[in-house]
Design an enzyme around this catalytic site. Structure first.
Site, mmCIF file in Angstrom:
data_model
loop_
_atom_site.group_PDB
_atom_site.id
_atom_site.type_symbol
_atom_site.label_atom_id
_atom_site.label_comp_id
_atom_site.label_asym_id
_atom_site.label_seq_id
_atom_site.Cartn_x
_atom_site.Cartn_y
_atom_site.Cartn_z
ATOM 1 C CD GLU A 48 -2.617 1.276 2.603
ATOM 2 O OE1 GLU A 48 -2.847 2.395 3.105
ATOM 3 O OE2 GLU A 48 -3.006 0.197 3.114
ATOM 4 C CE LYS A 90 -5.868 2.335 7.647
ATOM 5 N NZ LYS A 90 -5.069 3.199 6.752
#
Length: 212
Positions: A42, A133
């Protein structure tokens, strides 16, 4: 057929979250991670020139020859989401509920791991996209993840924020599908490779199923 991002993340179990001073640094670190056997990375919009770094890394492969899965995190606005997907990002991540990003992801058929902190925010994100998340994760700790999984057993939960590499197994045992780590991973190539070897599971997506 390519692997679904959720399958890749659940197999890798550790998601490096890169916040570098410039795009060249992000590319260098991503390349090192791929060489260590990491497949999903990421990058974040906090890195100047992040979209260029995404475009330069999406065509790479890890040391096993598997295509890299480059996601973009800290995506909070529609323009960022559009730019990330235009650059080739395989998934988007936000630190909190982000309706603008959700709209872009829905329209373009992109995978969006939406962030949340309260049980309501996390449940809503999981209901919409199957994942969430949890940020900042260190505030609630692994016990918070265990409680969330008790009522959201099918959700792919990715806690991120304030987690040290030595704690990854504790978070996984609490029910996290993968753990986001922003700092503390070893710089030595052999040590870094050992981290991914220790954590990784076989990918469960149909594209990776053994051929008969």
């Amino acid at each position: 057929m390519s692997c679904h991002p959720y399958a890749v993340l659940a197999a890798q179990r550790l998601l490096p979250v890169l916040r570098d001073a410039d795009a060249d640094g992000a590319v260098t670190r991503t390349t090192a991670l791929l060489a260590a056997g990491c497949r999903a990375v990421e990058l974040t919009t906090s890195t100047p020139g992040w979209d260029g770094a995404v475009a330069r890394t999406v065509s790479l492969a890890d040391r096993h020859g598997r295509p890299a899965l480059i996601g973009v995190g800290t995506v909070t606005a529609a323009a960022q989401a559009e730019a990330a997907l235009d650059a080739g990002a395989g998934f988007l991540v936000s630190p909190h509920p982000a309706p603008e990003v959700r709209e872009v992801a829905d329209r373009r058929g992109a995978v969006f791991v939406e962030g949340g902190f309260t049980p309501g925010e996390i449940a809503a994100a999981a209901r919409r996209g199957g994942s969430a998340k949890v940020f900042p994760a260190h505030v609630g700790g692994p016990r918070f993840i265990r409680s969330l999984k008790a009522v959201l057993p099918e959700a792919l939960i990715i806690p991120t924020g304030g987690i040290r590499p030595a704690e990854i197994h504790e978070w996984l045992a609490a029910g996290a599908a993968a753990v986001g780590i922003g700092a503390g991973l070893p710089a030595d190539p052999a040590e870094l490779a050992a981290v991914f070897t220790d954590l990784s599971l076989p990918c469960a997506c149909p594209a990776c199923a053994p051929r008969r």
